[in-house]
Structures are given as C-alpha cells and as structure tokens.
Write an enzyme that holds these catalytic residues in place. Structure first.
Site, mmCIF file in Angstrom:
data_model
loop_
_atom_site.group_PDB
_atom_site.id
_atom_site.type_symbol
_atom_site.label_atom_id
_atom_site.label_comp_id
_atom_site.label_asym_id
_atom_site.label_seq_id
_atom_site.Cartn_x
_atom_site.Cartn_y
_atom_site.Cartn_z
ATOM 1 N N HIS A 70 0.807 -1.218 0.000
ATOM 2 C CA HIS A 70 0.000 0.000 0.000
ATOM 3 C C HIS A 70 0.842 1.271 0.000
ATOM 4 C CE1 HIS A 70 0.811 -0.519 4.345
ATOM 5 N NE2 HIS A 70 0.689 0.792 4.420
ATOM 6 N N HIS A 123 5.226 8.565 12.949
ATOM 7 C CA HIS A 123 4.241 7.553 13.319
ATOM 8 C C HIS A 123 4.972 6.328 13.842
ATOM 9 C CE1 HIS A 123 5.310 6.453 9.219
ATOM 10 N NE2 HIS A 123 4.490 5.418 9.177
#
Length: 310
Positions: A115, A179
C-alpha cells in the site's frame, strides 16, 4: 526536461478508522489541491519513492534502496493488486544513471510492493496502471538503517539522470511523517515471526486479515489514548517540512538514525522518501513549494502531510 514533486503521506487505516468529518474534509481539500497540481503539470513519468512493510522486502536480503524494472502490488489493506505500469526503458536509464553517479543502487526485475506504493497512485491517478512509473523502494523500517545523506545522494543522482530523459517527470514521495505503528521487529522476535521476517513467507488470506485487524485496532487504541506507541510529533514533522520548503536539504545529512526514531517513531524513517523525492527535484531546478498541508491524525497513527513543489 521539466520536473515537479509531491510528498504524500499514506496510511492503511484510511477508510477503516477515520477521524472527524472536519479533519477528513481538510485532508480531502489538500489532496484535491495536489491532484489539480498534478493534472496541470501533466507528467509523462512518475518516479515513486516508497517504503515497504514486510510485503516485498525481507531480511534474507534487505537493501537500503532498490529500483524496479517491473513491479506487482500485493493488495494489502484493500489496496489495488496487480502489475504497476513500469516504464522499463526509463527505469533502466535511471538505474544506470544512478550507478554512473556513484550510488550503489540495487535493481529488481520483479519487485513486490504494497500500500505504500499503491495508495499515492490510487489517490493521484485513480489506479496503479494509469501512469508510467519507476518505483524506487526506500527502506524505512528494517534496521540497520544507513545515513540520510545516502538517501539524499540517491535522490540527487536519480534526479540528474531523469534530466537526460526529455520528459515531464513527477517525483513522488510516499510515507511518514511521524508515526509508530505496530510493525514487527527482527531483534527479539519469536522464531516463527523471525522466520517470516527473514524468509518472506506470504501470509494466508486469513493471516493477512487478522494482522490488518490488529493494525486497525491499534489505531482505535491510539486515538483513545490507550497505547504505548511513541506519540505523533507535529514539531518534528513541521521542522522537516520547513527544511523542504526552504530547500535546505543538506541539513538532513546531520539527522542521525537514533534521533529520527526517537522523534518520529519506529516508522518515522519513511520521511526518507520525501527527502529523496525533493532531492531529485532540487537536482533539476531551484524549486519552491506551491502547497503545504499538515495535520496530526491519531486515528491513522500518522502525522499526515501533503506538499507540492516545482
């Protein structure tokens, strides 16, 4: 040759664990602006820098970066599966150009991507087969990680090589910013997990679904405040965007691997894709940003950013 660049965060949690409607609307507005920018630029080739999340690259062989002359997407987290429209001639030319400029580039004749590559192509172009592309994997997860100066050198070399193609080239960086999602690590992993990280065993559909649900739940836990993940760091994220906006890319050479992990989380090294993309642009022209968007989005476990420049 004319050139432009887009930096675009990705998240497997988009559409699965979304933030409030006003945040989604703000993100949508920034993406629409980037799509209009790309449409107006009308690229003939996209050089896409993106990471992998142990779907295509494993510890049996883990290069710091790798260029594909052919690529196939696995379709994780509901992203599109199938072959990317790789421009084989351009890919070979850029690979040789990077090698000629002193960058020890690995080449894959059959790269598997996930992805991280697919989302930006879906968002900006409507699919993975809509635009000639040269995919470039940039490791942002698997330790040990090399110095950021080599990533800037990679981007510079590919940008210089792209300048010889006589095409409108869009350099696209996918990932980050800060993140710290639940990504497995090799050190201390149980034998079964370690073997999968080394050998690259593809999960069954049931195993993949179970793993993806764990990531979705982690996003829900993070948004609820019940997590041990390193927090999103807007100050660090915006410092990175400031350096990109000013074109002070050489400043990234002083960023150490440990410091980046402390500031940006375990997957904060995905910002290497942005550094590579804008280093490619800077190698062809003095650029300026035309748009810049940032929002910390706990539901996506991401400091989410969109930027365009030419």
């Amino acid at each position: 040759m004319t050139a432009a660049a887009v930096g675009l965060s990705h998240s497997p949690l988009i559409g699965k664990n979304d933030p409030a409607p006003d945040v989604l609307a703000a993100v949508g507005g920034a993406i629409d602006e980037a799509k209009a920018f790309v449409k107006e630029f009308d690229p003939e080739l996209v050089v896409l820098y993106a990471p992998d999340h142990y779907n295509g690259f494993f510890y049996k062989e883990m290069p710091p970066f790798c260029l594909a002359t052919e690529a196939h997407a696995v379709g994780d987290f509901g992203s599109q599966a199938g072959p990317l429209s790789v421009d084989n001639d351009a890919a070979k030319a850029l690979a040789q150009g990077a090698l000629d400029r002193g960058v020890d580039l690995t080449v894959s004749a059959r790269m598997t991507v996930d992805h991280g590559f697919v989302q930006p192509l879906e968002i900006l172009f409507g699919g993975i087969d809509q635009m000639p592309v040269v995919p470039v994997f940039v490791n942002g997860v698997a330790t040990p990680l090399g110095p950021v100066s080599r990533i800037r050198a990679l981007g510079t070399a590919i940008g210089q090589a792209a300048a010889t193609l006589d095409k409108r080239v869009l350099f696209l960086g996918s990932g980050g910013l800060s993140h710290d999602p639940p990504v497995p690590v090799l050190e201390g992993a149980p034998p079964r997990v370690a073997d999968a990280l080394i050998e690259g065993h593809q999960p069954t559909p049931e195993q993949r679904a179970k793993g993806e649900e764990r990531v979705v739940q982690a996003g829900r836990d993070y948004a609820a405040g019940s997590t041990t993940m390193i927090p999103i760091n807007p100050e660090w994220d915006n410092h990175l965007l400031d350096l990109i906006e000013r074109g002070d890319l050489a400043e990234f050479d002083s960023w150490t691997v440990d410091w980046m992990g402390e500031q940006g989380g375990g997957s904060g090294h995905e910002v290497r894709t942005w550094i590579a993309a804008f280093a490619s642009l800077a190698a062809t022209v003095d650029y300026s940003l035309e748009s810049r968007f940032y929002r910390a989005i706990p539901e996506w476990i991401a400091g989410f950013a969109v930027a365009t420049g030419r």
